[in-house]
Design a protein around this motif. Structure first.
Motif, PDB file in Angstrom:
ATOM      1  N   ALA A 163       0.870  -1.178   0.000  1.00  0.00           N
ATOM      2  CA  ALA A 163       0.000   0.000   0.000  1.00  0.00           C
ATOM      3  C   ALA A 163       0.902   1.221   0.000  1.00  0.00           C
ATOM      4  O   ALA A 163       1.275   1.727   1.048  1.00  0.00           O
ATOM      5  CB  ALA A 163      -0.920  -0.003   1.217  1.00  0.00           C
ATOM      6  N   GLY A 164       1.302   1.659  -1.185  1.00  0.00           N
ATOM      7  CA  GLY A 164       2.231   2.771  -1.287  1.00  0.00           C
ATOM      8  C   GLY A 164       3.596   2.380  -0.771  1.00  0.00           C
ATOM      9  O   GLY A 164       4.193   1.399  -1.228  1.00  0.00           O
ATOM     10  N   ASP A 165       4.081   3.114   0.215  1.00  0.00           N
ATOM     11  CA  ASP A 165       5.407   2.883   0.776  1.00  0.00           C
ATOM     12  C   ASP A 165       5.417   1.889   1.927  1.00  0.00           C
ATOM     13  O   ASP A 165       6.399   1.828   2.680  1.00  0.00           O
ATOM     14  CB  ASP A 165       6.002   4.212   1.259  1.00  0.00           C
ATOM     15  CG  ASP A 165       6.591   5.026   0.115  1.00  0.00           C
ATOM     16  OD1 ASP A 165       6.718   4.463  -0.987  1.00  0.00           O
ATOM     17  OD2 ASP A 165       6.902   6.207   0.329  1.00  0.00           O
ATOM     18  N   GLN A 166       4.359   1.118   2.095  1.00  0.00           N
ATOM     19  CA  GLN A 166       4.312   0.216   3.239  1.00  0.00           C
ATOM     20  C   GLN A 166       3.531  -1.055   2.915  1.00  0.00           C
ATOM     21  O   GLN A 166       2.800  -1.123   1.929  1.00  0.00           O
ATOM     22  CB  GLN A 166       3.663   0.917   4.434  1.00  0.00           C
ATOM     23  CG  GLN A 166       2.237   1.382   4.170  1.00  0.00           C
ATOM     24  CD  GLN A 166       1.678   2.178   5.330  1.00  0.00           C
ATOM     25  OE1 GLN A 166       1.583   1.680   6.452  1.00  0.00           O
ATOM     26  NE2 GLN A 166       1.311   3.431   5.055  1.00  0.00           N
ATOM     27  N   TYR A 167       3.727  -2.062   3.778  1.00  0.00           N
ATOM     28  CA  TYR A 167       2.900  -3.257   3.751  1.00  0.00           C
ATOM     29  C   TYR A 167       1.763  -3.087   4.755  1.00  0.00           C
ATOM     30  O   TYR A 167       1.952  -2.517   5.837  1.00  0.00           O
ATOM     31  CB  TYR A 167       3.717  -4.494   4.112  1.00  0.00           C
ATOM     32  CG  TYR A 167       4.698  -4.918   3.055  1.00  0.00           C
ATOM     33  CD1 TYR A 167       4.259  -5.538   1.888  1.00  0.00           C
ATOM     34  CD2 TYR A 167       6.068  -4.701   3.225  1.00  0.00           C
ATOM     35  CE1 TYR A 167       5.161  -5.934   0.911  1.00  0.00           C
ATOM     36  CE2 TYR A 167       6.976  -5.093   2.248  1.00  0.00           C
ATOM     37  CZ  TYR A 167       6.516  -5.705   1.092  1.00  0.00           C
ATOM     38  OH  TYR A 167       7.403  -6.081   0.114  1.00  0.00           O
ATOM     39  N   GLN A 168       0.598  -3.598   4.388  1.00  0.00           N
ATOM     40  CA  GLN A 168      -0.544  -3.581   5.281  1.00  0.00           C
ATOM     41  C   GLN A 168      -1.149  -4.978   5.332  1.00  0.00           C
ATOM     42  O   GLN A 168      -1.233  -5.669   4.313  1.00  0.00           O
ATOM     43  CB  GLN A 168      -1.607  -2.582   4.793  1.00  0.00           C
ATOM     44  CG  GLN A 168      -1.272  -1.121   5.075  1.00  0.00           C
ATOM     45  CD  GLN A 168      -1.248  -0.812   6.565  1.00  0.00           C
ATOM     46  OE1 GLN A 168      -2.100  -1.265   7.316  1.00  0.00           O
ATOM     47  NE2 GLN A 168      -0.247  -0.047   6.991  1.00  0.00           N
ATOM     48  N   PRO A 169      -1.590  -5.424   6.509  1.00  0.00           N
ATOM     49  CA  PRO A 169      -2.195  -6.755   6.606  1.00  0.00           C
ATOM     50  C   PRO A 169      -3.548  -6.804   5.909  1.00  0.00           C
ATOM     51  O   PRO A 169      -4.303  -5.817   5.935  1.00  0.00           O
ATOM     52  CB  PRO A 169      -2.329  -6.981   8.112  1.00  0.00           C
ATOM     53  CG  PRO A 169      -2.325  -5.621   8.712  1.00  0.00           C
ATOM     54  CD  PRO A 169      -1.501  -4.759   7.823  1.00  0.00           C
TER      55      PRO A 169
END
Length: 374
Positions: A163-169
């Motif tokens: 999700a953009g610059d990050q991982y999301q569960p």
């Protein structure tokens, strides 16, 4: 607490017993010259208490932190220079302690992979020595242990999406609240195994011996007095590298997410757990910044660039074993148990750490950047 020859580590005051002459029973901070330990010791000393600081001074910055404590608080600081691998050397420090906080550890996954026996001796055997010393002292002193989120393993089964610059569960409940204590333990890497074994020993001493113990499974703690390295204390490490104009290495793609917690909030949690140990003995809690302080490596680097007003050079390398793509602490159980919550947001907390690093170690490269010199 590791990395120094054992006989050298225990030479100064090992085997001696601090004399308190009827004064209020002291707090013992094992690893008290380290980052969190020195901050916790300072908080009790500022309240007028006596604190025994047990440390082998092997970690970078430990001697500086001990000198800082002694300069601020004088004779109420009682240093005991010893290594937790040496049971006989540490036992005298426990004789008068009313409470024990155990922070001493081998803290790097990478070191555990290259030196697994040393990792075991410090984290597992060393913790057992601490527990036995507390038990043999006969004071029924509380023991609060600094564990780690690594006891939950690499979380490889946790579904995540970019999700953009990050991982999301992908699991909505984990995305909202984080990873809870009901997550099955899954030790991986020697570090995870040694800390996990220590975690379980601490809890069992409440069951088997009635010792009032509790465990805090920490996420990423940061703040003043942290001399971070690439392997441990990554927030301070990133800042120090950036301030000095050096590049930062990201292992993986930098979208890994962690919840970060300022050390003042961590100290508040440890103290509150001790205050309520009668109700909390034998329990383990997650301790971290929670979802509101979750940040990816990339996002934190962007904020550092904003703070420093100049770009930060980065290079990427392969993923490291056991690296969690996403770990954020569900701290609701701790919040309910002690009425605690994080008070310092990660952005102002990062700025606070940046100010401390600049003030404590002025750097010519940073001074040039402040003056606008290329």
């Amino acid at each position: 607490m590791t990395g120094r020859n054992l006989s050298h580590a225990t030479r100064d005051k090992a085997g001696s017993r601090p004399a308190f002459n009827g004064r209020t029973a002291p707090v013992l901070v094992v690893g008290g010259s380290g980052f969190i330990g020195s901050n916790l010791a300072d908080s009790y000393l500022a309240d007028g208490e006596n604190v025994i600081v047990l440390d082998n001074l092997s970690r970078a910055g430990a001697e500086e932190n001990l000198d800082w404590l002694k300069t601020r608080h004088g004779a109420r600081v009682h240093p005991v220079i010893a290594d937790i691998r040496d049971a006989a050397a540490i036992e005298p420090a426990f004789a008068d302690a009313r409470a024990v906080f155990h922070f001493a550890a081998q803290t790097a996954v990478t070191t555990s992979l290259s030196h697994p026996l040393e990792d075991f001796e410090v984290n597992a055997l060393g913790t057992l020595n601490v527990l036995e010393a507390a038990r043999k002292a006969g004071r029924n002193a509380s023991v609060i242990f600094a564990s780690t989120n690594k006891v939950y393993g690499a979380l490889g089964d946790l579904g995540v999406a970019k999700a953009g610059d990050q991982y999301q569960p992908t699991d909505e409940a984990i995305r909202i609240h984080g990873v809870g204590e009901d997550r099955p333990l899954d030790f991986c890497t020697p570090y995870g195994c040694s800390k996990g074994a220590a975690d379980q020993y601490v809890l069992d001493y409440a069951t088997s011996f009635g010792l009032p113990t509790a465990v805090l499974r920490m996420s990423c703690i940061y703040g003043p007095r942290q001399f971070g390295t690439e392997d441990q204390g990554w927030v301070a490490h990133f800042l120090r590298r950036a301030i000095s104009g050096r590049s930062i290495t990201l292992y993986g793609d930098g979208r890994q997410v962690r919840d970060v917690l300022h050390v003042r909030d961590a100290v508040g949690a440890y103290r509150a757990v001790l205050d309520e140990i009668g109700m909390l003995a034998g329990r383990a809690f997650n301790l971290g910044g929670g979802p509101e302080n979750a940040v990816s490596l990339r996002s934190l680097l962007n904020e550092i660039e904003t703070l420093l007003h100049h770009p930060v050079a980065c290079e990427h390398r392969a993923w490291r074993p056991g690296d969690q793509l996403y770990y954020v602490s569900d701290t609701r159980a701790l919040c309910k148990a002690i009425g605690w919550r994080p008070r310092i947001g990660w952005r102002p907390g990062l700025s606070d750490l940046c100010d401390w690093i600049r003030a404590s170690r002025p750097n010519p490269a940073e001074m040039q950047h402040r003056r606008g010199v290329a």
